[in-house]
Design an enzyme around this catalytic site. Structure first.
Site, PDB file in Angstrom:
ATOM      1  CB  CYS A 213      23.307  35.538 -43.101  1.00  0.00           C
ATOM      2  SG  CYS A 213      24.053  36.617 -41.785  1.00  0.00           S
TER       3      CYS A 213
ATOM      4  CG  HIS B 143      26.743  37.857 -34.894  1.00  0.00           C
ATOM      5  ND1 HIS B 143      25.706  36.815 -33.852  1.00  0.00           N
ATOM      6  CD2 HIS B 143      27.008  37.560 -35.987  1.00  0.00           C
ATOM      7  CE1 HIS B 143      25.500  35.792 -35.124  1.00  0.00           C
ATOM      8  NE2 HIS B 143      26.705  36.099 -35.671  1.00  0.00           N
TER       9      HIS B 143
ATOM     10  CB  CYS C 104      25.785  32.903 -37.556  1.00  0.00           C
ATOM     11  SG  CYS C 104      27.641  33.273 -38.240  1.00  0.00           S
TER      12      CYS C 104
END
Length: 387
Positions: free
Chosen positions: A373, A343, A91
């Protein structure tokens, strides 16, 4: 040590991954359009001086494989002598790209970089080809690779209720919708081609994934999706699946000044940190603490924060332990976050940094923090300072 600065930062609109506006656009094309736009927007820059293109992407296979950074750079017409590399910190991939460019500039290993990232989650699903080593189960919780269950765990550990999660998600959609209507995303979104529901070619100018009709009443009807029997995390309080790209022009400060280019922000400090994979969503806390310490700052010094909203159940514990619970509406994700915008994994780090820098300019803020995160237990953080 030389100073790395952000000269420009843009992103595509965020498209819905399921039958969305970018269903016929490839990830390389999304990326190349932004690379080209950075050059058009900054004509003083000679493309022949670009040292490297550093591009984040998580699922590096199919159209996103074989070094998508190089494929996109060639599509964009970036001179062949410029390098290109694709990086993967899950991520945090495109924030990692920012960090790699900044470190190179700080150590004199180049002065001009195009960085960013992409993820087309409609074409290359998040779980495509994932095959964890069985031996990980000896010292890592088996559910650690299931992001929704890690959010459930983190939320339970911090006493986060279903009501709190729903309220946080509604806020994200409401703020993102307001930002769209009021034109607050206009300076960061680079409109590109896509296709409407009938297949007609259109110019996409706005995020597709925001749901302005979201309410506490509508979210209350959703069932827990990851732990149906005992859970609290629903699809409505999770980040949306979306397709998108983000890009930045990162340069050495004196080089940018010599060319008459704007200095939109300096990179003040950077950090990564690890945490237990079973609560991967907690990573922003140690990463932020480390970044602040390196900058000689405290959280009180930070004016604005962009915290990637993987899940409401994950975001709220981070907000709580960073001492921001009473300051959310003053400082945190003022234009909404990933619950509303989505995302796209490899895109998000540069996306939230782009949104942060634009917010800092509009609010005349001095210091901003972007943090997120990372799956399997990491966090990444960047402190930006306006020049």
């Amino acid at each position: 040590m030389k100073q790395a600065v952000i000269v420009d930062c843009i992103r595509t609109p965020m498209g819905r991954s399921k039958a969305g506006v970018f269903r016929n656009m490839r990830a390389e094309s999304l990326s190349a359009e932004l690379m080209k736009a950075l050059l058009v927007r900054n004509p003083q820059l000679d493309p022949n001086t670009i040292e490297d293109v550093i591009w984040g992407c998580v699922q590096q296979t199919l159209e996103q494989g074989f070094n998508i950074a190089r494929n996109a750079a060639l599509l964009a017409g970036i001179p062949k002598q410029a390098g290109a590399v694709t990086v993967n910190r899950l991520c945090g991939s495109s924030m990692e790209a920012i960090h790699q460019a900044a470190r190179a500039i700080m150590t004199g290993m180049g002065d001009t970089f195009i960085v960013g990232g992409v993820e087309h989650m409609g074409h290359v699903p998040m779980n495509h080809g994932v095959d964890f080593h069985p031996g990980l189960a000896t010292n890592v919780a088996k559910a650690s690779g299931m992001m929704g269950l890690t959010a459930e765990m983190l939320g339970k550990m911090h006493g986060i209720t279903r009501q709190q999660q729903d309220e946080f998600a509604v806020r994200s959609h409401q703020r993102a919708h307001a930002a769209t209507v009021e034109g607050r995303f206009a300076n960061e979104i680079h409109a590109i081609e896509g296709h409407d529901a009938n297949g007609a070619l259109i110019k996409v100018m706005h995020d597709e994934v925001i749901r302005p009709e979201t309410s506490l009443e509508s979210l209350a009807t959703l069932r827990p999706v990851f732990d149906p029997a005992n859970g609290t995390v629903t699809a409505g309080t999770s980040s949306a699946l979306s397709d998108g790209a983000s890009a930045m022009l990162v340069m050495e400060e004196e080089k940018a000044k010599a060319l008459g280019l704007p200095i939109r922000a300096r990179i003040r400090s950077m950090a990564v940190a690890g945490c237990d994979a079973a609560i991967m969503g907690y990573g922003p806390v140690p990463a932020t603490q480390k970044a602040l310490q390196r900058a000689g700052l405290t959280m009180n010094d930070i004016d604005l924060i962009e915290l990637n909203e993987a899940f409401a159940a994950q975001s709220l514990p981070c907000v709580k332990d960073l001492g921001l619970m009473d300051l959310v509406d003053e400082k945190v994700n003022l234009n909404g976050g990933a619950i509303a915008l989505g995302h796209p994994l490899g895109c998000s780090g540069a996306r939230i940094s782009t949104t942060l820098i634009n917010l800092m300019e509009s609010k005349d803020a001095t210091l901003g923090l972007a943090t997120m995160c990372i799956g399997l237990g990491q966090g990444i953080a960047t402190v930006f300072e306006r020049a």
